[in-house]
Design a protein around this motif. Structure first.
Motif, PDB file in Angstrom:
ATOM      1  N   ARG A 213       0.826  -1.199   0.000  1.00 37.56           N
ATOM      2  CA  ARG A 213       0.000   0.000   0.000  1.00 37.56           C
ATOM      3  C   ARG A 213       0.871   1.264   0.000  1.00 37.56           C
ATOM      4  NH1 ARG A 213      -5.041  -0.143   3.293  1.00 37.56           N
ATOM      5  NH2 ARG A 213      -5.775  -1.021   1.356  1.00 37.56           N
ATOM      6  N   SER A 214       1.907   1.287   0.815  1.00 35.43           N
ATOM      7  CA  SER A 214       2.751   2.487   0.904  1.00 35.43           C
ATOM      8  C   SER A 214       3.492   2.759  -0.401  1.00 35.43           C
ATOM      9  CB  SER A 214       3.745   2.365   2.063  1.00 35.43           C
ATOM     10  OG  SER A 214       4.751   1.409   1.773  1.00 35.43           O
ATOM     11  N   ARG A 215       3.788   1.698  -1.147  1.00 39.76           N
ATOM     12  CA  ARG A 215       4.497   1.863  -2.430  1.00 39.76           C
ATOM     13  C   ARG A 215       3.548   1.882  -3.623  1.00 39.76           C
ATOM     14  NH1 ARG A 215      10.063  -1.505  -1.319  1.00 39.76           N
ATOM     15  NH2 ARG A 215      10.545  -0.396   0.592  1.00 39.76           N
ATOM     16  N   ARG A 216       2.254   1.795  -3.334  1.00 36.45           N
ATOM     17  CA  ARG A 216       1.207   1.852  -4.360  1.00 36.45           C
ATOM     18  C   ARG A 216       1.335   0.743  -5.413  1.00 36.45           C
ATOM     19  NH1 ARG A 216       1.815   7.479  -3.116  1.00 36.45           N
ATOM     20  NH2 ARG A 216      -0.193   8.311  -2.440  1.00 36.45           N
ATOM     21  N   TRP A 217       1.686  -0.440  -4.947  1.00 33.35           N
ATOM     22  CA  TRP A 217       1.732  -1.592  -5.841  1.00 33.35           C
ATOM     23  C   TRP A 217       0.340  -2.187  -5.910  1.00 33.35           C
ATOM     24  CZ3 TRP A 217       6.601  -3.709  -3.013  1.00 33.35           C
ATOM     25  CH2 TRP A 217       7.720  -3.008  -3.441  1.00 33.35           C
ATOM     26  N   ASN A 218      -0.083  -2.560  -7.119  1.00 41.80           N
ATOM     27  CA  ASN A 218      -1.440  -3.065  -7.334  1.00 41.80           C
ATOM     28  C   ASN A 218      -1.684  -4.439  -6.722  1.00 41.80           C
ATOM     29  OD1 ASN A 218      -2.240  -0.803  -8.813  1.00 41.80           O
ATOM     30  ND2 ASN A 218      -1.334  -1.632 -10.671  1.00 41.80           N
ATOM     31  N   ASP A 219      -0.732  -5.313  -6.858  1.00 43.77           N
ATOM     32  CA  ASP A 219      -0.928  -6.665  -6.345  1.00 43.77           C
ATOM     33  C   ASP A 219       0.416  -7.282  -5.988  1.00 43.77           C
ATOM     34  OD1 ASP A 219       0.215  -7.542  -8.782  1.00 43.77           O
ATOM     35  OD2 ASP A 219      -1.746  -7.780  -9.696  1.00 43.77           O
TER      36      ASP A 219
END
Length: 112
Positions: free
Chosen positions: A89-95
């Motif tokens: 979430r903090s790195r904005r990765w989708n999955d």
């Protein structure tokens, strides 16, 4: 370690237990930050077939529920998944695939 306890309670070793759980998660869920952040201890028996509680006979015909000796392992699995979800979430990765690919990129950069 948990190897002997896993064989006793799950009829599998550590590698098989974790692989089984990962496959179950992959089949049943989209492995994204929300899923990992919201994973709870109660989910582990269904996904990994690791008991968190066991029935114990106190006296004949009288049973009680106690924490399984594998409960600490289940708690660690939840902690690792929750932390992975926070990182995603903090790195904005989708999955989870983004998590793996970006981690591999970081490892490759460090080797150069």
């Amino acid at each position: 370690g948990y190897r002997e306890l896993l064989h006793q309670y799950c009829n599998r070793g550590a590698h098989e237990t974790i692989a089984f759980g990962c496959i179950a998660v992959h089949i049943s869920q989209t492995i994204n930050a929300d899923f990992l952040l919201n994973l709870k201890l109660i989910d582990i028996p269904q996904l990994f077939s690791i008991p968190i509680d066991v029935d114990v006979e106190i006296k004949p015909a009288i049973h009680s529920t106690e924490h399984s000796p594998l409960r600490p392992l289940a708690e660690k699995i939840v902690a690792v998944c929750n932390e992975s979800g926070r990182i995603m979430r903090s790195r904005r990765w989708n999955d989870f695939s983004d998590f793996v690919l970006e981690t591999l990129k970081d490892i490759r950069k460090k080797k150069v």
